[in-house]
Motif scaffolding. Structure first.
Motif, PDB file in Angstrom:
ATOM      1  N   THR A 223       1.841  11.610   2.800  1.00  0.00           N
ATOM      2  CA  THR A 223       3.057  10.816   2.640  1.00  0.00           C
ATOM      3  C   THR A 223       2.942   9.558   3.505  1.00  0.00           C
ATOM      4  OG1 THR A 223       4.403  12.769   2.216  1.00  0.00           O
ATOM      5  CG2 THR A 223       5.568  10.813   2.988  1.00  0.00           C
ATOM      6  N   ARG A 224       3.403   8.450   2.931  1.00  0.00           N
ATOM      7  CA  ARG A 224       3.383   7.200   3.702  1.00  0.00           C
ATOM      8  C   ARG A 224       4.761   6.941   4.295  1.00  0.00           C
ATOM      9  NH1 ARG A 224       1.667   3.339   0.107  1.00  0.00           N
ATOM     10  NH2 ARG A 224       3.778   2.700  -0.481  1.00  0.00           N
TER      11      ARG A 224
ATOM     12  N   SER B 246      -5.835   9.611  -2.019  1.00  0.00           N
ATOM     13  CA  SER B 246      -4.847   8.634  -1.551  1.00  0.00           C
ATOM     14  C   SER B 246      -5.406   7.223  -1.647  1.00  0.00           C
ATOM     15  CB  SER B 246      -4.477   8.915  -0.091  1.00  0.00           C
ATOM     16  OG  SER B 246      -4.142  10.265   0.086  1.00  0.00           O
TER      17      SER B 246
ATOM     18  N   SER C  27       0.037   6.670   7.168  1.00  0.00           N
ATOM     19  CA  SER C  27       0.003   7.744   6.180  1.00  0.00           C
ATOM     20  C   SER C  27      -0.295   9.038   6.916  1.00  0.00           C
ATOM     21  CB  SER C  27      -1.074   7.471   5.130  1.00  0.00           C
ATOM     22  OG  SER C  27      -0.662   6.403   4.309  1.00  0.00           O
TER      23      SER C  27
ATOM     24  N   THR D 298      -7.376   5.671   6.137  1.00  0.00           N
ATOM     25  CA  THR D 298      -6.280   4.794   6.588  1.00  0.00           C
ATOM     26  C   THR D 298      -6.712   3.600   7.450  1.00  0.00           C
ATOM     27  OG1 THR D 298      -5.741   6.402   8.304  1.00  0.00           O
ATOM     28  CG2 THR D 298      -4.411   6.449   6.304  1.00  0.00           C
TER      29      THR D 298
END
Lengths: 332, 355
Positions: free
Chosen positions: A34-35, A166, A85, A137
């Motif tokens: 989840t961001r 992602s 994230s 990320t």
């Protein structure tokens, strides 16, 4: 080492001020990741950062204060928002679960100033990125930084499956010629020997992902003759649970019992003792603490202390390391 | 704050002088009656009002004259300013840090107006007004580091951070205490500190490096260093030693109070955000012995420090030959009374000199 010079009335607390933020958006990317996006409560811009930097997110979980580091993945040129994230770790100590389950848009939190322990080497003629899973990320911010200055980069990104990939769509759409994606469930894997063998002189290699991947990439790079200074990795260790132990803090004249689920650093902070830290993951060296007396075994888990320092029993990194035995006295 | 900029020189006729305000705020570096190396770092986030520690980049009465002296040094020797190719981004970081700091802290002297990447900079004391595009090197008359450090007092070392070390990969160095950027460019932290006596053995540099590698954005640090200079020379470089070294032989018991200067460096350290480089400004403050002894506590203490300093340090700092002459002068201002702890002159509690 701070506060020894009586030059002035400079404040003596550790580190930079915290950034007070509000959660401005939460986006579910897939079943695990989840961001979270943040904006400053006072409406000002965030401090500029460099690709690869992380922030330590302060979470108030009831009485418990959790501090977890996450890479900043937003565009370093876009300072109205910081984004991270978070991958849910059901076996972890609860920080990522707290983020996933408790944090809502509009919640107020505190972030540390950005700290970069995974910086681009700006001398590089080419930047070669190898990412595994959530290790993507820091590269997202680095790619944006390099794109802004016309930098030369190439990404090899390994994910479990298309469902859990992602940012794969964004990357392959925007940078189709620089991005290669590999899915475990399709039995795809990076042809590392070939990849590392074919790079132009002056290339720097960066790897971020699970420990196994980092070890594999570093070992392969060494075996294929890469200079160590051209191989960069980032690996945050999460503190591991262990047996409870007692520690005496000499300067503060306090004794504390470190719980099975908390780190030594967290236990020290719980007493209100001001202890320095930056990464909370055994990498930066900021929390290095002198051991004054001990009778027992150190469980050193950091990447910071030299082997002889670990063996000496005179130093400990309380963010990730533990102790088993009768007596532990720290100069804190 | 009203500030009059001095008309003065740091060469030839040496018309440099300190006003009473400059004497009162001089960063006297000795907190006790003896001196030995220490890492002595503290945070650089303000200090007492009107002290040199208050602002991120102190601007004082010598500003305009110092910038004129820098321009002369650069005309004679352009290699005093160098930036390796990968350090341009750090130069922009530094330009931003200084412009933002000065326009916030000295709004009467400096203004910065920003519309996205289009910036407008006004420097009233130097009469500079420039429109430029941030991060576009072609829109400034110099590279970003050179542009802004031609307008900022103090030397600047811009250090790249990699391989758990710091590298002297860019700098503007025209007011240095006998070291050379052209010689040190590209060296790492241990290499450029190699000539310093005693401190390596004490592990000072290993500890200092660990501290510096961890300096965070938003949490700058500072320390003081010092040496001695005969005549108020800013440019005491190895390149020009043939010009200034010989001046050390011109000291006499008559002129020492005016000619001999204590040279103090306020060294600060800032993490730069885009490049992750570390900038190390070294700001030089000069004060004559006769001005120092106007503060009774400082006069007593300076005599004791100079008298008891180990030979290696007196030699390294370049004044061992003049030490007897200095002590003849300074001992007149030391009556043996105790001094208070700390660097401040403490005039309200310090007894006047007992002769």
């Amino acid at each position: 080492m701070t506060g020894t010079a009586p030059n002035s009335t400079a404040p003596k607390t550790v580190g930079a001020a915290k950034l007070a933020v509000r959660v401005s958006a939460i986006t579910t990317l897939n079943a695990l990741v989840t961001r979270f996006e943040f904006q400053r409560i006072d409406g000002t811009d965030f401090p500029t950062f460099s690709g690869g930097a992380h922030t330590v997110v302060e979470m108030m979980d009831g009485e418990k204060k959790r501090l977890n580091p996450y890479s900043l993945m937003s565009d370093p040129a876009e300072l109205s928002t910081y984004a991270i994230s978070v991958r849910r770790d059901d076996q972890g100590r609860g920080g990522s679960l707290f983020m996933h389950q408790k944090i809502k848009v509009g919640d107020e939190m505190a972030l540390s100033y950005p700290v970069n322990l995974f910086v681009l080497d700006l001398r590089a003629r080419k930047h070669l990125f190898v990412a595994g899973g959530i290790g993507i990320t820091p590269f997202l911010a680095q790619i944006k930084q390099l794109e802004a200055i016309g930098g030369n980069w190439e990404l090899h990104y390994s994910c479990r499956s298309p469902d859990l990939g992602s940012y794969v769509d964004e990357l392959t759409e925007n940078y189709p010629h620089a991005t290669s994606v590999y899915y475990d469930d399709k039995k795809q894997s990076i042809d590392l020997d070939n990849l590392l063998d074919g790079q132009p002189f002056g290339t720097h290699l960066y790897v971020c992902g699970p420990k196994g991947m980092i070890d594999w990439v570093r070992k392969t790079a060494t075996a294929t003759g890469w200079p160590q200074a051209h191989v960069h990795h980032e690996e945050f260790l999460a503190p591991q649970p262990g047996r409870p132990f007692a520690v005496r803090l000499k300067k503060s004249e306090l004794t504390v019992e470190v719980g099975a689920q908390e780190s030594l650093l967290e236990a020290i902070e719980r007493l209100g003792v001001d202890a320095p830290y930056l990464c909370r993951g055994g990498a930066c060296g900021q929390c290095e603490t002198d051991v004054l007396d001990s009778d027992g075994t150190f469980l050193h888990r950091d990447h910071w202390l030299e082997d002889d320092e670990k063996e000496s029993g005179e130093k400990i990194m309380p963010c990730v390391s533990r102790f088993e035995g009768k007596i532990l006295v720290l100069n804190r | 704050m009203t500030l009059q900029f001095n008309t003065e020189t740091f060469r030839d006729d040496y018309s440099f002088h300190n006003s009473q305000r400059a004497i009162d705020r001089f960063p006297f570096p000795f907190h006790e009656d003896s001196y030995m190396y220490a890492v002595n770092m503290e945070r650089h986030q303000g200090g007492p009002a009107d002290s040199v520690y208050e602002k991120r980049f102190d601007v004082d009465e010598h500003y305009v004259a110092e910038m004129a002296d820098r321009a002369k040094v650069l005309d004679d020797d352009p290699l005093r300013c160098q930036s390796l190719p990968h350090m341009t981004l750090a130069g922009w970081d530094l330009l931003e840090l200084i412009m933002v700091s000065k326009s916030e802290e000295y709004p009467d002297f400096f203004e910065l107006h920003r519309e996205g990447r289009e910036w407008y900079w006004i420097n009233k004391p130097l009469g500079i007004e420039d429109h430029f595009t941030f991060m576009d090197d072609t829109t400034l008359p110099y590279g970003p580091m050179e542009y802004i450090t031609r307008q900022t007092q103090g030397d600047f070392c811009v250090l790249d951070q990699r391989e758990d070390n710091l590298w002297m990969d860019a700098g503007m160095v025209t007011t240095q205490a006998d070291w050379s950027l052209d010689f040190d460019i590209g060296m790492n932290f241990f290499e450029w500190h190699a000539p310093v006596p005693l401190a390596h053995e004490k592990g000072i540099f290993k500890r200092a490096l660990k501290f510096l590698l961890n300096i965070q954005q938003g949490a700058p640090a500072r320390r003081l260093n010092w040496t001695m200079t005969v005549n108020p020379l800013l440019d005491t470089s190895p390149e020009n030693y043939h010009k200034w070294g010989i001046q050390k032989t011109t000291l006499t018991s008559e002129n020492i109070g005016a000619k001999q200067h204590l040279r103090v460096e306020l060294q600060t350290f800032f993490r730069l955000p885009r490049s992750n480089a570390l900038v190390f400004p070294i700001r030089c403050y000069l004060m004559s012995f006769q001005d120092i002894v106007s503060k009774p506590k400082w006069g007593r203490r300076l005599n004791r420090v100079v008298r008891d300093l180990p030979e290696e340090l007196a030699a390294y700092k370049g004044f061992i030959a003049n030490r007897p002459l200095m002590l003849d002068y300074l001992s007149q201002f030391d009556d043996g009374l105790p001094t208070s702890f700390g660097v401040w002159p403490d005039e309200h509690i310090t007894p006047t000199l007992q002769r």
